[in-house]
Design a protein around this motif. Structure first.
Motif, PDB file in Angstrom:
ATOM      1  N   ALA A  23       0.846  -1.192   0.000  1.00 20.05           N
ATOM      2  CA  ALA A  23       0.000   0.000   0.000  1.00 20.05           C
ATOM      3  C   ALA A  23       0.882   1.242   0.000  1.00 20.05           C
ATOM      4  N   ALA A  24       0.668   2.110  -0.976  1.00 18.40           N
ATOM      5  CA  ALA A  24       1.501   3.297  -1.139  1.00 18.40           C
ATOM      6  C   ALA A  24       0.716   4.558  -0.784  1.00 18.40           C
ATOM      7  N   SER A  25       1.410   5.532  -0.212  1.00 15.76           N
ATOM      8  CA  SER A  25       0.793   6.819   0.088  1.00 15.76           C
ATOM      9  C   SER A  25       1.868   7.901   0.110  1.00 15.76           C
ATOM     10  N   GLY A  26       1.428   9.148  -0.039  1.00 11.92           N
ATOM     11  CA  GLY A  26       2.347  10.271   0.069  1.00 11.92           C
ATOM     12  C   GLY A  26       3.016  10.692  -1.217  1.00 11.92           C
ATOM     13  N   PHE A  27       2.646  10.064  -2.335  1.00  9.94           N
ATOM     14  CA  PHE A  27       3.183  10.482  -3.622  1.00  9.94           C
ATOM     15  C   PHE A  27       2.173  10.118  -4.699  1.00  9.94           C
ATOM     16  N   ASN A  28       2.414  10.616  -5.928  1.00  6.31           N
ATOM     17  CA  ASN A  28       1.481  10.397  -7.023  1.00  6.31           C
ATOM     18  C   ASN A  28       1.725   9.011  -7.618  1.00  6.31           C
ATOM     19  N   PHE A  29       1.147   8.023  -6.990  1.00 10.35           N
ATOM     20  CA  PHE A  29       1.423   6.614  -7.274  1.00 10.35           C
ATOM     21  C   PHE A  29       1.248   6.271  -8.743  1.00 10.35           C
ATOM     22  N   ARG A  30       0.192   6.789  -9.374  1.00  9.61           N
ATOM     23  CA  ARG A  30      -0.137   6.343 -10.727  1.00  9.61           C
ATOM     24  C   ARG A  30       0.928   6.725 -11.752  1.00  9.61           C
ATOM     25  N   PHE A  31       1.847   7.609 -11.387  1.00 12.58           N
ATOM     26  CA  PHE A  31       2.879   8.039 -12.334  1.00 12.58           C
ATOM     27  C   PHE A  31       4.270   7.535 -11.954  1.00 12.58           C
ATOM     28  N   VAL A  32       4.319   6.538 -11.091  1.00 13.84           N
ATOM     29  CA  VAL A  32       5.610   6.046 -10.592  1.00 13.84           C
ATOM     30  C   VAL A  32       5.747   4.558 -10.880  1.00 13.84           C
ATOM     31  N   ASN A  33       6.906   4.156 -11.395  1.00 12.66           N
ATOM     32  CA  ASN A  33       7.203   2.742 -11.560  1.00 12.66           C
ATOM     33  C   ASN A  33       7.413   2.099 -10.187  1.00 12.66           C
ATOM     34  N   MET A  34       7.018   0.840 -10.061  1.00 16.42           N
ATOM     35  CA  MET A  34       7.131   0.147  -8.782  1.00 16.42           C
ATOM     36  C   MET A  34       7.858  -1.183  -8.958  1.00 16.42           C
ATOM     37  N   GLY A  35       8.486  -1.640  -7.883  1.00 16.94           N
ATOM     38  CA  GLY A  35       9.205  -2.902  -7.975  1.00 16.94           C
ATOM     39  C   GLY A  35       9.142  -3.688  -6.677  1.00 16.94           C
ATOM     40  N   TRP A  36       9.422  -4.978  -6.790  1.00 11.52           N
ATOM     41  CA  TRP A  36       9.578  -5.869  -5.643  1.00 11.52           C
ATOM     42  C   TRP A  36      11.008  -6.415  -5.655  1.00 11.52           C
ATOM     43  N   PHE A  37      11.612  -6.417  -4.483  1.00 11.23           N
ATOM     44  CA  PHE A  37      12.928  -7.013  -4.275  1.00 11.23           C
ATOM     45  C   PHE A  37      12.815  -8.002  -3.118  1.00 11.23           C
ATOM     46  N   ARG A  38      13.838  -8.820  -2.953  1.00 11.59           N
ATOM     47  CA  ARG A  38      13.883  -9.717  -1.801  1.00 11.59           C
ATOM     48  C   ARG A  38      15.313  -9.851  -1.305  1.00 11.59           C
ATOM     49  N   GLN A  39      15.420 -10.179  -0.035  1.00 14.33           N
ATOM     50  CA  GLN A  39      16.739 -10.350   0.561  1.00 14.33           C
ATOM     51  C   GLN A  39      16.691 -11.489   1.563  1.00 14.33           C
ATOM     52  N   ALA A  40      17.527 -12.484   1.324  1.00 17.00           N
ATOM     53  CA  ALA A  40      17.669 -13.605   2.239  1.00 17.00           C
ATOM     54  C   ALA A  40      18.848 -13.333   3.159  1.00 17.00           C
ATOM     55  N   PRO A  41      18.884 -13.957   4.334  1.00 21.33           N
ATOM     56  CA  PRO A  41      19.987 -13.735   5.272  1.00 21.33           C
ATOM     57  C   PRO A  41      21.333 -14.034   4.629  1.00 21.33           C
ATOM     58  N   GLY A  42      22.275 -13.093   4.777  1.00 23.93           N
ATOM     59  CA  GLY A  42      23.609 -13.285   4.246  1.00 23.93           C
ATOM     60  C   GLY A  42      23.744 -13.054   2.761  1.00 23.93           C
ATOM     61  N   LYS A  43      22.653 -12.635   2.114  1.00 25.95           N
ATOM     62  CA  LYS A  43      22.695 -12.401   0.668  1.00 25.95           C
ATOM     63  C   LYS A  43      22.351 -10.955   0.363  1.00 25.95           C
ATOM     64  N   GLU A  44      22.733 -10.528  -0.840  1.00 24.74           N
ATOM     65  CA  GLU A  44      22.401  -9.182  -1.277  1.00 24.74           C
ATOM     66  C   GLU A  44      20.923  -9.096  -1.670  1.00 24.74           C
ATOM     67  N   ARG A  45      20.414  -7.880  -1.612  1.00 24.33           N
ATOM     68  CA  ARG A  45      19.044  -7.646  -2.058  1.00 24.33           C
ATOM     69  C   ARG A  45      18.979  -7.883  -3.566  1.00 24.33           C
ATOM     70  N   GLU A  46      17.982  -8.644  -4.012  1.00 21.67           N
ATOM     71  CA  GLU A  46      17.890  -8.961  -5.428  1.00 21.67           C
ATOM     72  C   GLU A  46      16.523  -8.579  -5.993  1.00 21.67           C
ATOM     73  N   PHE A  47      16.570  -8.220  -7.267  1.00 18.42           N
ATOM     74  CA  PHE A  47      15.365  -7.836  -7.988  1.00 18.42           C
ATOM     75  C   PHE A  47      14.451  -9.041  -8.185  1.00 18.42           C
ATOM     76  N   VAL A  48      13.143  -8.809  -8.036  1.00 16.42           N
ATOM     77  CA  VAL A  48      12.153  -9.849  -8.276  1.00 16.42           C
ATOM     78  C   VAL A  48      11.273  -9.488  -9.470  1.00 16.42           C
ATOM     79  N   ALA A  49      10.636  -8.312  -9.412  1.00 17.96           N
ATOM     80  CA  ALA A  49       9.713  -7.917 -10.474  1.00 17.96           C
ATOM     81  C   ALA A  49       9.499  -6.418 -10.419  1.00 17.96           C
ATOM     82  N   ALA A  50       9.074  -5.859 -11.547  1.00 18.21           N
ATOM     83  CA  ALA A  50       8.763  -4.432 -11.609  1.00 18.21           C
ATOM     84  C   ALA A  50       7.619  -4.209 -12.568  1.00 18.21           C
ATOM     85  N   ILE A  51       6.933  -3.083 -12.378  1.00 17.42           N
ATOM     86  CA  ILE A  51       5.823  -2.728 -13.256  1.00 17.42           C
ATOM     87  C   ILE A  51       5.898  -1.234 -13.533  1.00 17.42           C
TER      88      ILE A  51
END
Length: 123
Positions: A23-51
Motif C-alpha cells: 500500500a503506497a501513500s504520500g506520492f502520485n502513485f499512478r505516475f511512478v514505476n514500482m518494484g519488488w525485491f527480496r533479501q535472504a539472510p547473508g545475501k544481497e538484495r535482489e530484484f524480483v519484479a517491476a511494473i
C-alpha cells in the motif's frame, strides 16, 4: 510523507502460493514505476519484479518468471505480487519500492522502500 507498507507474507509449503500487497501513500502513485525485491539472510538484495506506471509493462527476474505475477491498482494505490509454485529458495524478506526513473533492476535506482514482509517456504 511517503509510505510503502507491505503485507501478505507468511509460512507456506513448497508448491504453495502467497499474494503480497504493498500500500503506497504520500506520492502520485499512478505516475511512478514500482518494484519488488527480496533479501535472504547473508545475501544481497535482489530484484524480483517491476511494473511501469503506464501502460503497466512488467519485468521479472529469470528465477521467478512464469511463477510470479506483478500487478498494480492505481485506484487503490496498491501493487501486488502473486507468487505461485513457491520454492524453498524463494524464502526471503520481500520489499516493495518506488522508482522515479526508467525501468531498472538495480536497488540504487529506487528511492523509497517499505519495511518488508517475510516469506518462508518449507520443503
Amino acid at each position: 510523507q511517503v509510505q510503502l507498507v507491505e503485507s501478505g507474507g507468511g509460512l507456506v509449503q513448497a508448491g504453495g502460493s502467497l499474494r503480497l500487497s504493498c500500500a503506497a501513500s504520500g506520492f502520485n502513485f499512478r505516475f511512478v514505476n514500482m518494484g519488488w525485491f527480496r533479501q535472504a539472510p547473508g545475501k544481497e538484495r535482489e530484484f524480483v519484479a517491476a511494473i511501469s506506471w503506464s501502460p503497466g509493462t512488467t519485468y521479472y527476474a529469470d528465477s521467478v518468471k512464469g511463477r510470479f505475477t506483478i500487478s498494480r491498482d492505481n485506484a487503490e494505490n496498491t501493487v501486488l505480487l502473486q507468487m505461485n509454485s513457491l520454492k524453498p529458495e524463494d524464502t526471503a524478506n520481500y520489499y516493495c519500492a518506488s522508482n522515479p526513473n526508467p525501468f531498472s533492476d538495480h536497488p540504487i535506482r529506487y528511492d523509497y522502500w517499505g519495511q518488508g514482509t517475510q516469506v518462508t517456504v518449507s520443503s
